[in-house]
Design an enzyme around this catalytic site. Structure first.
Site, short mmCIF file in Angstrom:
data_model
loop_
_atom_site.label_atom_id
_atom_site.label_comp_id
_atom_site.label_asym_id
_atom_site.label_seq_id
_atom_site.Cartn_x
_atom_site.Cartn_y
_atom_site.Cartn_z
N ASP A 1 0.83 -1.21 0.00
CA ASP A 1 0.00 0.00 0.00
C ASP A 1 0.87 1.27 0.00
O ASP A 1 2.11 1.19 -0.05
CB ASP A 1 -0.91 -0.06 1.24
N ASP B 1 -10.08 3.76 -3.20
CA ASP B 1 -10.76 2.55 -2.72
C ASP B 1 -12.20 2.43 -3.23
O ASP B 1 -12.96 3.40 -3.24
CB ASP B 1 -10.80 2.55 -1.19
#
Ligand code: GLA
Length: 375
Positions: free
Chosen positions: A126, A183
Site C-alpha cells: 500500500d 478505494d
C-alpha cells in the site's frame, strides 16, 4: 512465471477491515474450497491491513497480533496451503499502514524476508504515510527487489492508487498487479466511476502485470467495512462483468461463508471467468458510448473467439448500441457473429451488421462471439 492471467482470490478488507482472526481466515479457506471457489480459479487468500502488533520486536521484525493470530503466521500459512490455496499478506511503502500499523519504509528487506519465512505467496503493498521527500516509484522498486532476493516466488500486488502514472512504470518495478484508483465502496457509483476512469488505461494491463480495479464488492449487499449503500444483483452483474472484460484481477471481498446463491453463481460464472483469464490478455476496446452512460465493448480472445459487452449505466431500461461496422465488420464483409449469452447460455446467430439489446437499468449483457462467414 506469475500472473500469466489476472490473479484471482479473496481479500479480507472489504468486509472485515481490522476485524480479522486466524479462526475467520481458516473458515474462509474452507469456504473457498468447499463452496467451489478454488475450483473456479480463486487461489490467493489475502490478509489485508491490521494483522500486526503496533510495535516491531527487538530485532526490528513485524510481529503478528497475538490476540488475532495466536499461533503466528506460519500456522495460518500452513493451513491455507494444506487447503490447496496460496497465502497473501499486506504491508505498506510508508512508515505506517493506512490503518496505522508499522509499515515497511526502510524495512523492506527485513519484512520481505519475514513474509518469505512465513510462506507468503502474495504481498499487497500500500501507499499510506509515505515520507514527503521519498520518491514513490523508488519505494516500489525497493520492495520489488526485496521480494526477489528472498528467493521465494511472491506475487507483488502494488497499491499506490495510480499515483505517478503507475501504469507506465510499475510493471518495471516487478509488480504483477497494481491498483489504479482510490478505494472501492459497495455501491453502484463507486464501481462505475472506477471502471469508467480506466477506459483510457486498458492498454496498461497484460500478462505479467494487470491493472487492478480494486477488490470486488459483489455479494456484500451493504454489509461490512467497505459497504456504503450496497448494490442490487443487476449492479453486481455489471460490476463483475466489467472487471472480467477489463482484465482486472478478481479479488473477492465479501463473506464467502454466508454468500447467497445468486452472487456465488455470478462469482463462479465460467464464461466470464474464461474471458477474464483469456491467455492472450488483450484489452477490450470501446465500440460505442451513448449519452455518457451506455457502453458497448469488444474484446479479442484466444482461439478465434470474441467477447461483446453491453453496459447500461443509465437509470432507465434502454437499448445499448453496437454497430458491427464500428468494431471492424462492414456489411460488405458478409460476416456475422454467433452469440452465446454468458448468463443464460442461450445461443443464436449469425447476427449481422448490428446487435443492440435492450438492457435493464444498471444491468449488462455479455456474449461470447464466434465470427463466421454468412455468404
Ligand atoms: C488502503 C487500500 C485498501 C486497504 C486499506 C487498508 O486504503 O487502498 O485497499 O488495503 O488501505 O488500510
Amino acid at each position: 512465471m506469475l500472473a500469466k492471467t489476472p490473479p484471482m482470490g479473496w481479500n479480507s478488507w472489504n468486509t472485515f477491515g481490522g476485524d480479522i482472526s486466524e479462526t475467520m481466515i481458516r473458515e474462509m479457506a474452507d469456504a473457498m474450497v468447499e463452496l467451489g471457489y478454488r475450483d473456479a480459479g480463486y487461489e490467493y487468500l489475502v490478509i489485508d491491513d491490521c494483522w500486526s502488533e503496533l510495535q516491531r520486536d527487538d530485532s526490528g521484525r513485524l510481529v503478528p497480533d497475538r490476540r488475532k493470530f495466536p499461533n503466528g503466521m506460519k500456522a495460518v500459512s500452513d493451513y491455507i496451503h494444506s487447503r490447496g490455496l496460496k497465502f497473501g499478506m499486506y504491508s505498506c511503502a510508508g512508515v505506517r499502514t493506512c490503518a496505522g500499523h508499522p509499515a515497511s519504509f526502510d524495512h523492506e528487506f527485513t519484512d520481505a524476508q519475514s513474509f518469505a519465512d512465513w510462506g507468503v505467496d502474495f504481498l499487497k503493498y500500500d501507499f499510506c504515510y509515505k515520507p514527503e521527500r521519498a520518491d514513490g516509484p523508488l519505494l516500489y522498486y525497493r520492495m520489488g527487489l526485496a521480494l526477489k532476493v528472498t528467493g521465494r516466488e511472491i506475487l507483488y500486488s502494488a497499491c499506490n492508487w495510480g499515483h505517478d502514472d503507475a501504469g507506465k512504470w510499475i510493471r518495471s518495478a516487478g509488480a504483477h498487479m497494481y491498483r489504479s484508483t482510490g478505494d472501492i465502496q459497495d455501491n453502484f457509483s463507486s464501481f462505475r466511476d472506477i471502471a469508467l476512469s480506466q477506459i483510457p488505461n486498458l492498454c496498461y494491463s497484460n500478462t505479467g502485470c494487470f491493472n487492478d480495479l480494486d477488490m470486488l464488492v459483489v455479494g456484500m449487499y451493504g454489509k461490512g467495512n467497505a459497504a456504503l449503500g450496497g448494490c442490487s444483483d443487476a449492479e453486481y452483474r455489471t460490476h463483475f462483468a466489467l472487471w472480467c472484460l477489463f482484465n482486472s484481477p478478481l479479488m473477492i471481498g465479501c463473506d464467502l461463508r454466508t454468500l447467497n446463491g445468486e452472487s456465488r453463481r455470478l462469482l463462479q460464472n465460467r464464461d466470464l471467468i474464461a474471458i477474464n483469464q483469456d491467455p492472450e490478455g488483450r484489452p477490450p476496446f470501446l465500440v460505442c458510448c451513448t449519452n455518457g452512460n451506455r457502453y458497448s465493448f469488444f474484446r479479442h480472445l484466444a482461439d478465434g473467439k470474441f467477447a461483446i459487452g453491453y453496459f447500461n449505466l443509465s437509470d432507465d431500461d434502454t437499448d445499448v448500441i453496437c454497430s458491427f461496422t464500428d468494431l471492424g465488420l462492414p456489411a460488405a464483409s458478409d460476416c456475422g457473429f454467433l452469440l452465446r449469452d454468458v448468463f443464460t447460455g442461450e445461443e443464436w446467430g449469425p447476427v449481422r451488421e448490428y446487435y443492440n439489446p435492450l438492457v435493464p437499468a444498471h444491468d449488462c449483457k455479455v456474449y461470447l462471439a464466434t465470427l463466421v462467414k454468412t455468404a
